[in-house]
Design a protein around this motif. Sequence first.
Motif, short mmCIF file in Angstrom:
data_model
loop_
_atom_site.label_atom_id
_atom_site.label_comp_id
_atom_site.label_asym_id
_atom_site.label_seq_id
_atom_site.Cartn_x
_atom_site.Cartn_y
_atom_site.Cartn_z
N ALA A 36 19.40 58.87 48.60
CA ALA A 36 19.58 57.41 48.47
C ALA A 36 18.41 56.64 49.06
O ALA A 36 18.06 55.56 48.58
N ASP A 37 17.75 57.18 50.11
CA ASP A 37 16.64 56.46 50.74
C ASP A 37 15.29 56.74 50.06
O ASP A 37 14.25 56.32 50.55
N GLN A 38 15.32 57.44 48.92
CA GLN A 38 14.07 57.78 48.23
C GLN A 38 13.96 57.13 46.84
O GLN A 38 13.21 57.61 45.99
N THR A 39 14.69 56.04 46.64
CA THR A 39 14.67 55.42 45.29
C THR A 39 13.28 54.89 44.94
O THR A 39 12.89 54.90 43.78
N GLY A 40 12.53 54.44 45.95
CA GLY A 40 11.16 53.96 45.71
C GLY A 40 10.31 55.07 45.11
O GLY A 40 9.57 54.86 44.14
N LYS A 41 10.44 56.26 45.68
CA LYS A 41 9.70 57.43 45.19
C LYS A 41 10.12 57.76 43.75
O LYS A 41 9.27 58.01 42.88
#
Length: 406
Positions: free
Chosen positions: A128-133
């Motif tokens: 969830a904390d890697q959506t930017g990637k």
Amino acid sequence: MDTQIRRIHHIIFLASVFCFWLATYSYVPVFSLYLESIPFSYGLIGIILGSYGITQVLLRFPLGVLLDKLVTLKKHFYVGGFVVAIISGFILLLSTSFVWILIGRLLAGVTAAMWVMATIMYADYFRADQTGKAMGTLQFATVMPQFISMLTAGLLVEWMGFAIPFWVGIMTAFIGLILALSVKVVPNERRSSVNGSFRSIIRSTLSVKKLIPITLISLFTHALLFISIFGFTPVYAGAQGISEGAMVWVMVAFFVPHAGASILVAVMNVAPQVEQRLIISSLLFTAITFFCMPLATELFSISLLHAIIGLTIGIVLPLLLSQIASLAPASLKTSVMGFYQSIYAIGIFIGPYLAGFAAEQFGLQHVFTLAAIISFLAVGIAVLTRLRERQQQLTDASKTKKLNHH
């Protein structure tokens, strides 16, 4: 992120995305010239070009809502997008009637509408904390086929005639279809089907915080793309005496920083506050650069300004996509993405229409003045959203302080 997702799954998915957009864009750089050669009037050409955006506006949100109810069918619709791309390609290749070409282009819009499913399915490959990637990587896989088609379509037509870009699209869609069938879907336990009526899903979607401002910024940013590099940039460059061959340098100048920015967003895990500042400053630079564009009359100056715009828009789009992907609760992710993509598609057809009007009324160079004004509107929305957010944070902090005090 599912532990079963390995590098090969990423490669297959991104290869399918590459084919998805190459199939859609293979003929786009020469499409208006092809329609002119049939010959169609500018009015009819405008209707055909705009139809691609219209089907996306009409389909993306309803599809998103439907697929939050029918969670297991995402891959089926994504695969279906390639089948529709093949049909669209054959219609455009084999017909010169206005009605059939319009149908073919509407079907290309149907394919593009299936992008809603791809973005959500790929986001599931990441934490969830890697959506930017995730979204930066997807944006890169989107930009590269667009860039390749911009570089090669004109040359292919010069060497082998107008049919070749359509054949490239059809063959790429066939390859993409095979890859899409092999795509691994992450079984997401958190994302069970939404209960309740379609109306309640729509109501819940529209009440998601920050959805409207982020979507409006994206609408304006997509309008900028389709006013400039996918719209009037080639016409403006031609009017300055820049040849078709030299136009390649303008395309390279725009797309290399554009693709580079996507990679940068994918590699850097940017904090939400920094994201907001990046979006505001990038849009501000975009506005200033568009204002300078009418002063650019040489290949070098036009290319330089387009390089800045390529970079700034390349930063903004994956950041907006990342914010949208992480905005909604798991049960509404496809509805929220569908709404976002439906509304920004309005910019895809409204942008060129407004630009055409501006060119006729005020002169071709004022297409870019219009783009600058649109950029400033986007900056205004981004700044207001940021201020409202900070105000909310201060209010929440003071409430917490009072509660602790008591």
